[in-house]
Design a protein around this motif. Structure first.
Motif, mmCIF file in Angstrom:
data_model
loop_
_atom_site.group_PDB
_atom_site.id
_atom_site.type_symbol
_atom_site.label_atom_id
_atom_site.label_comp_id
_atom_site.label_asym_id
_atom_site.label_seq_id
_atom_site.Cartn_x
_atom_site.Cartn_y
_atom_site.Cartn_z
ATOM 1 N N GLN A 60 28.075 40.687 33.198
ATOM 2 C CA GLN A 60 29.188 39.890 33.750
ATOM 3 C C GLN A 60 29.856 38.931 32.973
ATOM 4 N N ALA A 62 31.817 35.223 32.922
ATOM 5 C CA ALA A 62 32.901 34.178 33.894
ATOM 6 C C ALA A 62 33.406 33.181 33.104
ATOM 7 N N THR A 63 34.690 33.302 33.210
ATOM 8 C CA THR A 63 35.506 32.199 32.277
ATOM 9 C C THR A 63 36.726 31.985 32.626
ATOM 10 N N GLN A 65 40.597 31.618 33.774
ATOM 11 C CA GLN A 65 41.449 32.615 34.052
ATOM 12 C C GLN A 65 42.074 33.143 33.222
ATOM 13 N N SER A 67 41.881 33.367 30.015
ATOM 14 C CA SER A 67 41.184 34.141 29.161
ATOM 15 C C SER A 67 40.580 35.453 29.570
ATOM 16 N N ALA A 68 40.152 35.504 30.887
ATOM 17 C CA ALA A 68 39.802 36.668 31.522
ATOM 18 C C ALA A 68 40.052 37.970 30.979
ATOM 19 N N GLY A 72 38.261 40.820 28.879
ATOM 20 C CA GLY A 72 37.822 42.197 29.559
ATOM 21 C C GLY A 72 38.202 43.089 28.670
ATOM 22 N N MET A 80 34.524 41.237 34.740
ATOM 23 C CA MET A 80 35.105 39.814 34.438
ATOM 24 C C MET A 80 35.284 39.154 35.763
ATOM 25 N N ILE A 81 35.194 38.029 35.562
ATOM 26 C CA ILE A 81 35.302 37.065 36.716
ATOM 27 C C ILE A 81 36.079 35.778 36.171
ATOM 28 N N ALA A 82 37.157 35.641 36.919
ATOM 29 C CA ALA A 82 38.245 34.694 36.471
ATOM 30 C C ALA A 82 38.122 33.687 37.241
#
Length: 299
Positions: A60, A62-63, A65, A67-68, A72, A80-82
């Motif tokens: 996973q 996380a970055t 939003q 760039s997410a 991904g 992906m975690i925005a």
């Protein structure tokens, strides 16, 4: 201060955990990488892919939003975690609350690649560590290392923690000058490992590893070309992937350095002493691991 050599004899005594035939992706470990910023949107690609190339089963990222989505698409193997960003494009402090469940469900958390040092980053790192539920293996890299200096050292005691500073980051973390770190990196690594109760991987032309128990290893392989942007992001992910597979912090850090160095040497011969790219290290990782495991297992 002298250290033992990190060599094949040491690796033979400290093998990577075996992956059983038929093991599924959950059995190979889950890695969560948190970092990046609008200024360096691709850093997490290097860290995340390195974790998968090292054998981790699930990833996973996380970055911020903005760039997410593109990240991904670039790393389709990852979830992906925005996260919300502050006005400077860094991960906002309140984003830590969004990651509580994710942290609890991973085996290794790599925190810091691609982040810049700022007041906002400091607050985010503090919020993350306050919410982290061990026994997750925690790897702190880049800006996350500098943020540690203002935190209570006892918060990490008794945990599985790996710190991966270069000499400049070690100077910021320890309060020493860069010249002092360069003068005796082995002693500095040993002292900081005891202070933070963490494995220290002090990166440089000659890398030093130290454990909280006082063990010290020196690695002299690699090449000058590894001193390039993104190389440390690859190394952090490589160590994270090995830790997710079940390697102890010192074993994961040592094997990570040992794999990272030969990857650079291969590219130095193929491409040139300098000028190869950090992302070109990634495809070489699995075969180097296979060859080294085969070498050590037959001795």
């Amino acid at each position: 201060m002298t250290c033992d050599a990190l060599d094949e004899a040491w690796l033979l005594r400290h093998p990577l955990p075996a992956i059983e035939h038929g093991a599924d992706k959950n059995g190979r470990g889950r890695v969560l990488v948190v970092g990046g910023a609008e200024f360096v949107p691709g850093a997490l690609r290097l860290t995340g892919e390195a974790a998968l190339r090292a054998g981790a089963g699930k990833l996973q990222l996380a970055t911020v939003q903005s760039s997410a989505l593109s990240l991904g698409v670039l790393v389709p193997e990852a979830a992906m975690i925005a996260l919300p960003a502050d006005k400077n494009g860094e991960i906002a402090p309140e984003a830590a609350e969004m990651l509580v469940t994710r942290m609890a469900n991973c085996d290794t958390l790599v925190l810091g690649p691609g982040m810049s040092t700022s007041v906002s980053t400091q607050a985010f790192i503090e919020n993350m560590l306050a919410r982290l539920d061990f026994p997750v293996c925690l790897i702190l890299d880049a800006a996350a290392l500098v943020a540690l200096r203002k935190l209570d050292q006892s918060r990490l005691h008794g945990k599985n923690v790996i710190l991966t500073p270069h000499h400049g980051e070690m100077a910021a973390l320890s309060g020493l000058s860069i010249e002092a770190v360069e003068a005796d990196p082995a002693s500095v690594a040993i002292e900081m490992a005891a202070r933070w109760n963490a494995v220290i991987l002090l990166k440089g032309g000659r890398s030093h590893l130290a454990s909280p128990e006082g063990e010290c290893l020196a690695y002299t392989g690699g090449c000058v070309g590894l001193g390039t942007g993104g190389s440390g992001d690859v190394l952090a992910g490589l160590v994270g992937g090995l830790a997710a597979r079940g390697a102890s912090p010192l074993t994961a850090a040592a094997w990570g350095v040992w794999i990272h160095g030969p990857a650079g040497t291969i590219l130095a011969k193929k491409v040139g002493q300098i000028g190869f790219l950090a992302r070109e290290l990634l495809p070489l990782i699995p075969s180097i691991i296979d060859e080294q495991v085969a070498t050590t297992s037959t001795r």
